[in-house]
Design a protein around this motif. Sequence first.
Motif, mmCIF file in Angstrom:
data_model
loop_
_atom_site.group_PDB
_atom_site.id
_atom_site.type_symbol
_atom_site.label_atom_id
_atom_site.label_comp_id
_atom_site.label_asym_id
_atom_site.label_seq_id
_atom_site.Cartn_x
_atom_site.Cartn_y
_atom_site.Cartn_z
ATOM 1 N N ARG A 25 38.015 65.138 16.119
ATOM 2 C CA ARG A 25 39.124 64.669 16.954
ATOM 3 C C ARG A 25 38.501 63.785 18.193
ATOM 4 N N LEU A 26 37.517 64.275 18.718
ATOM 5 C CA LEU A 26 36.866 63.276 19.802
ATOM 6 C C LEU A 26 36.361 62.033 19.226
ATOM 7 N N ARG A 27 35.602 61.929 18.158
ATOM 8 C CA ARG A 27 35.424 60.773 17.481
ATOM 9 C C ARG A 27 36.257 59.708 16.950
ATOM 10 N N SER A 28 37.584 60.346 16.662
ATOM 11 C CA SER A 28 38.469 59.582 16.166
ATOM 12 C C SER A 28 39.230 58.917 17.493
ATOM 13 N N GLY A 29 39.389 59.718 18.455
ATOM 14 C CA GLY A 29 39.767 59.445 19.747
ATOM 15 C C GLY A 29 39.050 58.099 20.301
ATOM 16 N N ALA A 30 37.616 58.304 20.250
ATOM 17 C CA ALA A 30 36.893 57.647 20.958
ATOM 18 C C ALA A 30 36.680 55.849 20.025
ATOM 19 N N ALA A 31 37.184 56.201 19.011
ATOM 20 C CA ALA A 31 37.512 54.977 18.112
ATOM 21 C C ALA A 31 38.493 54.137 18.488
ATOM 22 N N ARG A 32 39.639 54.661 18.952
ATOM 23 C CA ARG A 32 40.828 53.909 19.574
ATOM 24 C C ARG A 32 40.487 53.294 20.894
ATOM 25 N N PRO A 33 40.846 52.072 21.211
ATOM 26 C CA PRO A 33 40.368 51.443 22.564
ATOM 27 C C PRO A 33 41.293 52.321 23.463
ATOM 28 N N ALA A 34 41.048 52.854 24.518
ATOM 29 C CA ALA A 34 41.751 53.457 25.469
ATOM 30 C C ALA A 34 42.264 52.460 26.504
ATOM 31 N N ALA A 35 43.320 52.816 27.247
ATOM 32 C CA ALA A 35 43.995 52.010 28.326
ATOM 33 C C ALA A 35 43.179 52.486 29.443
ATOM 34 N N PRO A 36 43.027 51.425 30.292
ATOM 35 C CA PRO A 36 42.404 51.858 31.624
ATOM 36 C C PRO A 36 43.083 52.945 32.285
ATOM 37 N N ALA A 37 42.635 54.015 32.940
ATOM 38 C CA ALA A 37 43.300 54.953 33.557
ATOM 39 C C ALA A 37 43.454 54.515 35.106
ATOM 40 N N ALA A 38 44.689 54.889 35.436
ATOM 41 C CA ALA A 38 45.387 54.708 36.743
ATOM 42 C C ALA A 38 44.319 55.430 37.873
ATOM 43 N N PRO A 39 44.210 54.981 38.912
ATOM 44 C CA PRO A 39 43.677 55.680 40.037
ATOM 45 C C PRO A 39 44.234 56.819 40.397
ATOM 46 N N ALA A 40 43.750 57.808 40.815
ATOM 47 C CA ALA A 40 44.461 59.068 41.301
ATOM 48 C C ALA A 40 45.255 58.852 42.593
ATOM 49 N N GLY A 41 44.670 58.043 43.423
ATOM 50 C CA GLY A 41 45.197 57.738 44.604
ATOM 51 C C GLY A 41 44.598 56.589 45.161
ATOM 52 N N PRO A 42 45.056 56.056 46.664
ATOM 53 C CA PRO A 42 44.743 54.868 47.205
ATOM 54 C C PRO A 42 42.988 54.889 47.284
#
Length: 124
Positions: free
Chosen positions: A89-106
């Motif tokens: 599951r982790l390898r198949s998830g790593a193959a897809r390009p992930a969207a940049p994560a939004a910062p948690a706060g300013p």
Amino acid sequence: MLRALKLALLALIAIIVAAFAIGNRDGVVLSLWPFGLELALPLFLALEATLLIGLVLGGLVAWLRAGRHRTRARRLARRVEELEGELHRLRSGAARPAAPAAPAGPALGTAEAAPRLAGSRDAA
């Protein structure tokens, strides 16, 4: 090669057992004392039955003692399957390009963070 060796060993054992049976055909009487039972049978049969009973009981004891090892092996096999599934599951998830994560706060250096920092200085 190994199969032929096993067959040769089995044939040798069969010949020894047959020779033993032919040489010990005399009858014996076995009495089972507390039950008052008496059995008349050939000597080779009495000895081979005793050997077979001992073999079965020894195998049963060995099987029972190995129970905890079989249980542990089953538990570890289930854990390996879980971990392999997670890895897949982790390898198949790593193959897809992930969207940049939004910062948690300013971030601290931004204008949004400045009033909070200033307010905290005033309160102190």
